[in-house]
Enzyme design. Structure first.
Site, short mmCIF file in Angstrom:
data_model
loop_
_atom_site.label_atom_id
_atom_site.label_comp_id
_atom_site.label_asym_id
_atom_site.label_seq_id
_atom_site.Cartn_x
_atom_site.Cartn_y
_atom_site.Cartn_z
N ASP A 1 5.74 2.06 6.94
CA ASP A 1 4.46 1.36 6.74
C ASP A 1 3.69 2.13 5.69
O ASP A 1 3.06 3.14 6.02
CB ASP A 1 3.72 1.28 8.08
CG ASP A 1 2.31 0.74 7.97
OD1 ASP A 1 1.95 0.24 6.89
OD2 ASP A 1 1.58 0.81 8.96
N HIS B 1 0.82 -1.22 0.00
CA HIS B 1 0.00 0.00 0.00
C HIS B 1 0.85 1.27 0.00
O HIS B 1 1.90 1.35 0.64
CB HIS B 1 -1.05 -0.01 1.12
CG HIS B 1 -0.55 0.08 2.51
ND1 HIS B 1 -0.36 1.28 3.15
CD2 HIS B 1 -0.23 -0.88 3.41
CE1 HIS B 1 0.04 1.05 4.39
NE2 HIS B 1 0.14 -0.25 4.58
N GLU C 1 -5.18 1.73 2.48
CA GLU C 1 -5.09 0.54 3.34
C GLU C 1 -5.31 0.93 4.79
O GLU C 1 -5.96 0.21 5.56
CB GLU C 1 -3.72 -0.12 3.17
CG GLU C 1 -3.60 -1.51 3.80
CD GLU C 1 -3.16 -1.52 5.26
OE1 GLU C 1 -3.19 -2.59 5.88
OE2 GLU C 1 -2.80 -0.44 5.81
N HIS D 1 3.31 2.90 13.14
CA HIS D 1 2.36 4.01 13.29
C HIS D 1 2.90 5.13 14.19
O HIS D 1 2.14 5.90 14.75
CB HIS D 1 0.99 3.52 13.78
CG HIS D 1 0.21 2.87 12.67
ND1 HIS D 1 -1.14 2.66 12.73
CD2 HIS D 1 0.60 2.39 11.47
CE1 HIS D 1 -1.55 2.08 11.62
NE2 HIS D 1 -0.51 1.89 10.84
N ASP E 1 3.70 -6.13 3.51
CA ASP E 1 3.42 -5.06 4.47
C ASP E 1 4.34 -5.23 5.68
O ASP E 1 5.02 -6.24 5.81
CB ASP E 1 1.95 -5.12 4.89
CG ASP E 1 1.40 -3.75 5.31
OD1 ASP E 1 2.19 -2.87 5.72
OD2 ASP E 1 0.18 -3.57 5.23
#
Lengths: 350, 359, 332
Positions: free
Chosen positions: C163, C62, C193, C302, C216
């Site tokens: 990510d 993604h 995503e 994240h 991923d």
């Protein structure tokens, strides 16, 4: 338009039981469309061929969606004392349920949701939200047998709220139940009266409040090029201590969604709406929060993807027994979308 | 068909979400004598077709019956000093597995025990605490080196539990959720041998229901039936569960009602049950049913769906308990429902040929 | 390959705003593919035809990253915002965001230095240096991404948006290096995503793959007092067995293991107790697709400083390339 909205608002159509709303809509649109069908989930899909030449080859097939269902309750059991147990259909704040009138089942049996008198509630408990499991609907029956004569298990329950015009001038505010999303239904009915150079597929959808379910299958069946969904959306413009987003404001025009929990709006469609509003002098606002989900969430993920946008009529107090909107906003929403559909005739650009 | 014997075999077979091979083979054997064709789709759903005998010049119609064959279980997530760390597949309450015997499916099946400290060594306050997955281990009694040769991260772990018969037609074991449903499909399939039916019947043992209705989602898309019935288990009345959140044991299938269910399907099932004096009850589901029916209903252009729940006690534990009579009633109700399906029913559901009503 | 990674991670592309990342990738891969297109959600779908006899594979990485979206600008010019994807509140205060138009903002907290707790989302705001809505360089609806440069620590690489730009980099590198393959491979650089694997839903519907693999990042358990997880940085790419969103098809998992072992590529097996990837959506497409996931172990997922191991990355490239060149022998 208030006559139509009154009929729509007072029709009872909790998710999964949208028949009455469907009848009101069908009656209102029948003479303006070429055909319709009702699918397995109860969606009413109306088809209106292009009335004028000159439309672009893409987008040609335009899906317009508004959901017929409203949040409500469902009878899940009987208590020995003749009162009814119930569950929630869709998202309702427990705190708004206390001391409300409701209508139950196909025969619209009246009932009330009562609560313990304040005199009997210990002081400490008064600061806590009510215990949902202790709530019941009272229909006046003195025992279970009496209740079973009037009500069946699984009967749908809606709030008993009448529609009323509050201000004849200015914002022309009205109050009633289920503006989420009968406001959108009213917008869509009005739109179907116009003439366009694209083929319209108007989906009056079901079960939006329990997970965008009607729109999912309707979009799959229609396979549209682009889609517009219409909503009665959150409007939190009450006095607030902080200078923060009201999400939308009453009377400031249709609210265009750029993103909510369910989707990111197609940038070209957002631009089309903004451009049109500015060119035509129609007031508009953005929905200023990443909150709530709409049918666009299901539609844009259909098949290979569908560019989609949501346009909403700001509605105060949604998901509660009585909501409020401005008819001016409603009319501006119709105008904005109508003009935007015309402006889309040459194509969507990039 | 001896339902007790069938359920015993189904219950004792292994079938964790995504790893349903053993139970699939078991069900396939039961399908064989009664189905016209059997196939497995790309996610592992086992689909039997029983063809209808349809009058000439009528449209081919089909019904999908779905019950999931996967069971909740555990999975190896790591090693620590010769013990196994593990996580759950599909919602297992860690409080219900202390001291549980399991089978770890490594290079070969390894019997194991979910380790717990004896109460004697625990301070009183610890004894009342809920143990989380992070504090739980599985002990297979092998030295660390051998363990690492035989077991890898990601190996599935099933509960080890022998099926037993209780009093008055009740039985207990693991994986009745939803092997009881699968057993009812087999009862239905057998009953259809002696009934006339014009619709084709797809009997589907679905996979990965416990991992988010996966099998039903793709199975329904591939089969594209006209209508569907899902069979799952419902919360049967038991100590500690209130009347208002449960259905009656030995009360027959609970015919669900709510947004997930097509009203005509519901009504017709109730009518058929009444006509044949089959014991049944209602279950009111105001929103998501969390069953295969929830996925099937919104497949493609929408599929009118119904849901039958078999009353079951102690759900998602290894001592799930059902009444055999409820399984038989559920199967018979489906067979009788199927035998009365005709084109007028299709029209009642709006499945007619004419797509657009003219205005 | 580090230069490719740097280029990718430093490009702006929060979910729904993947245009610049897409343009960058499109330019790089054009000489290596037979055809490419962009679909309604902004997925970039490129096809490299095989020599025949193989399968139709979908490889998904993604393009989008997490971010923020402006929802309100108050009278003094401070912006309030909503989250785009799974942004973690602990990483926000004092951080910087970059908007599509180049504007930069600092994230402030109403209770800064007054509270030791964790902020509530409603208490945060973005200061773009404005004094009123009129002189604010951002408007309601503008989307921002974390502003944080790429750092090469030698063995390890750190940046925002690892990510899943690292996944994009792995896929691009494997595409560029791959030799003849029997398979028709669809390289899909997906959108959105972080908002629920949305791009993969619609791209898988269009591609109709026979086998799908997502590339991923995954979490690890090797930092101090971390939640136990048997994946570490530096022990090779991870082959997913299960996460909260899916159980990987055992045959796909075995295919990946077999190829890794045959080629002598170190690998780890991954059981993730939360999270999900594009593989979940591919698996559920139409009548079902056997799907798996090649994971790159990543610390601090994240956060604005996501860390990967360069050898893991190179291992992932090699494993993916060998997978693409092989014939998946299992039936689907």
């Amino acid at each position: 338009m208030d006559a139509l909205l009154k009929k729509l608002s007072e029709a009872r159509g909790v998710s999964g039981n949208e028949e009455a709303v469907r009848q009101v809509i069908l009656e209102a649109v029948r003479e303006h469309i070429d055909g319709y069908r009702v699918d397995a989930l109860g969606n009413l899909i109306c088809y209106k061929k292009a009335r004028r030449q000159g439309g672009a080859s893409w987008p040609r097939k335009v899906m317009l969606a508004a959901h017929m269902d409203e949040v409500g309750l469902m009878v899940t059991g009987f208590n020995n004392d003749g009162t009814l147990r119930f569950g929630k259909v869709g998202g309702i704040d427990d705190r708004v349920l206390l001391s409300k009138q409701v209508l139950i089942g196909p025969d619209a049996v009246p009932g009330v949701i009562g609560y313990r008198p304040i005199h009997l509630i210990p002081r400490a408990e008064r600061n806590r939200p009510p215990d949902f499991s202790k709530l019941a609907i009272d229909i006046g029956a003195s025992n279970q047998a009496g209740a079973e004569k009037l009500v069946k298990l699984g009967d749908y329950v809606s709030f008993r709220t009448s529609f009323e015009v509050l201000a004849e001038d200015g914002l022309r505010t009205v109050k009633g139940k289920a503006f989420d999303d009968r406001a959108g239904c009213a917008v869509l009915v009005e739109l179907l009266k116009g003439e366009y150079a694209v083929d319209l597929y108007a989906a009056f959808t079901t079960q939006e409040e329990v997970g965008l379910r009607g729109a999912k299958v309707a979009a799959y069946a229609i396979a549209p090029d682009v889609a517009f969904a219409f909503e009665g959306t959150i409007c939190d413009d009450l006095p607030s201590k902080k200078d923060v987003s009201p999400v939308t404001e009453l009377g400031k025009g249709p609210a265009i969604t750029f993103m909510d929990r369910s989707f990111v709006a197609d940038r070209r469609l957002v631009d089309l709406l903004v451009r049109t509003a500015e060119k035509e002098g129609i007031p508009y606002q953005f929905k200023r929060a990443v909150a709530g989900g709409t049918d666009s969430g299901a539609i844009h993920l259909s098949r290979e993807g569908v560019p989609a946008v949501t346009v909403s009529v700001p509605s105060r107090y949604i998901h509660a027994p009585v909501s409020m909107l401005s008819l001016l906003d409603l009319e501006h929403t119709v105008q904005l979308v109508q003009k935007s559909l015309h402006n889309m005739e040459g194509g969507l650009g990039s | 068909m001896d339902v007790v014997s069938v359920l015993r075999q189904l219950s004792e077979a292994r079938g964790l979400p995504g790893y349903e091979d053993e139970v699939r083979a078991c069900i396939s054997g039961f399908y064989e004598p009664w189905a016209d064709a059997v196939r497995t789709d790309s996610l592992g759903n086992l689909i039997a077709l029983k063809k209808g005998t349809r009058p000439a010049e009528t449209k081919a119609r089909s019904i999908m019956l779905a019950a999931h064959m996967d069971e909740v279980g555990l999975m190896v997530s790591g090693f620590e000093k010769g013990f196994l760390r593990f996580t759950h597949m599909g919602g297992v309450d860690p409080r219900t597995i202390l001291g549980q015997e399991v089978v770890v499916y490594g290079q070969r099946p390894l019997p194991g025990i979910i380790a717990t400290h004896p109460p004697h060594v625990l301070p009183p306050e610890e004894r009342n605490k809920v143990v989380s997955y992070e504090e739980l281990f599985i002990d297979v009694g092998l030295p660390e080196e051998e363990l690492k040769e035989l077991v890898r991260v990601g190996d599935p772990i099933a509960m080890r539990r022998e099926f037993i018969e209780l009093a008055e037609g009740y039985v207990s074991g693991k994986a009745f959720d939803d092997r009881a449903g699968v057993a009812s499909l087999l009862v239905c399939l057998e009953a259809l041998q002696n009934l006339q039916h014009s619709w084709d019947v797809y009997v589907v043992a679905t996979v990965q229901e416990e991992k988010g209705l996966k099998g039903a989602t793709v199975g329904a898309y591939g089969i594209a039936p006209d209508i569907a019935i899902a069979v799952d288990v419902g919360f049967g009345r038991q100590p500690g569960v209130e009347e208002k959140e449960s259905i009656v044991m030995d009360g027959g299938p609970a015919i669900a009602k709510g947004p997930n269910i097509h009203p005509v399907m519901h009504q017709t099932l109730v009518e058929v049950a009444k006509r044949y004096e089959l014991k049944h009850q209602l279950e009111i589901i105001p929103g998501a049913s969390g069953t295969d029916a929830w996925a099937i209903q919104v497949t493609r252009e929408g599929i009118p769906s119904a849901l039958l729940s078999i009353p079951l006690r102690y759900m998602h534990t290894s001592v799930e308990t059902v009444c055999i009579r409820d399984i038989e009633r559920t199967g018979r109700l489906m067979a009788l429902f199927i035998s009365q399906l005709d084109e007028s029913f299709a029209e009642k559901l709006g499945l007619g040929e004419e797509r657009w009503m003219p205005c | 390959m580090k230069e490719l990674v740097k280029q990718l991670v430093e490009t702006y592309g929060p979910a729904g705003q993947e245009g610049r990342v897409r343009a960058l990738i499109e330019g790089i891969i054009r000489p290596y593919v037979d055809a490419s297109r962009v679909d309604a959600l902004g997925n970039l779908i490129a096809l490299k035809r095989g020599s025949g006899g193989g399968k139709r594979l979908m490889i998904a990485a993604h393009m989008d990253e997490i971010g923020v979206v402006v929802t309100h600008i108050d009278k003094k010019g401070f912006a309030r915002f909503g989250r785009v994807g799974g942004v973690q509140v602990q990483t926000m205060v004092g951080g910087r965001v970059l908007f599509g138009n180049g504007a930069v903002g600092v994230i402030g907290w109403e209770k800064w230095l007054q509270s030791r707790g964790v902020p509530a989302w409603e208490e945060l705001f973005i200061d773009v240096g404005a004094t009123s809505p009129d002189d604010s360089p951002v408007r309601v609806g503008d989307v921002g991404a974390f502003l944080r440069p790429f750092v090469d620590l030698g063995k390890r690489l750190v940046s925002k948006a690892m990510d899943d730009r690292i996944g994009c980099a792995v896929v691009i590198q494997a595409l560029m290096e791959m030799k003849e393959s029997p398979n028709d491979v669809y390289f899909v650089f997906t959108a959105q995503e972080e908002l629920g694997t949305r791009g993969a839903v619609v791209s898988a519907f269009g591609v109709e793959p026979e086998v799908g693999i997502a590339v991923d990042v995954t979490h690890i358990g090797d930092t101090p007092e971390a939640r136990p997880m048997a994946v570490s940085l530096g022990k090779g790419p991870a082959i997913k067995v299960m996460d909260a969103g899916m159980v990987v098809n055992p045959a796909v998992k075995q295919w990946m293991i077999d190829v890794a072992e045959k080629e002598g590529i170190p690998y780890q097996l991954e059981v993730l107790e939360f999270g999900g990837t594009d593989a979940r959506s591919i698996q559920l497409s139409k009548a079902g697709v056997p799907a798996g996931c090649l994971s790159i172990p990543c610390r601090y997922v994240h956060s604005p400083s996501e860390m990967v191991d360069y050898e893991d990355v190179q291992g992932a490239v090699k494993l993916l390339r060998k997978l693409l060149e092989s014939s998946p022998s299992f039936s689907s």
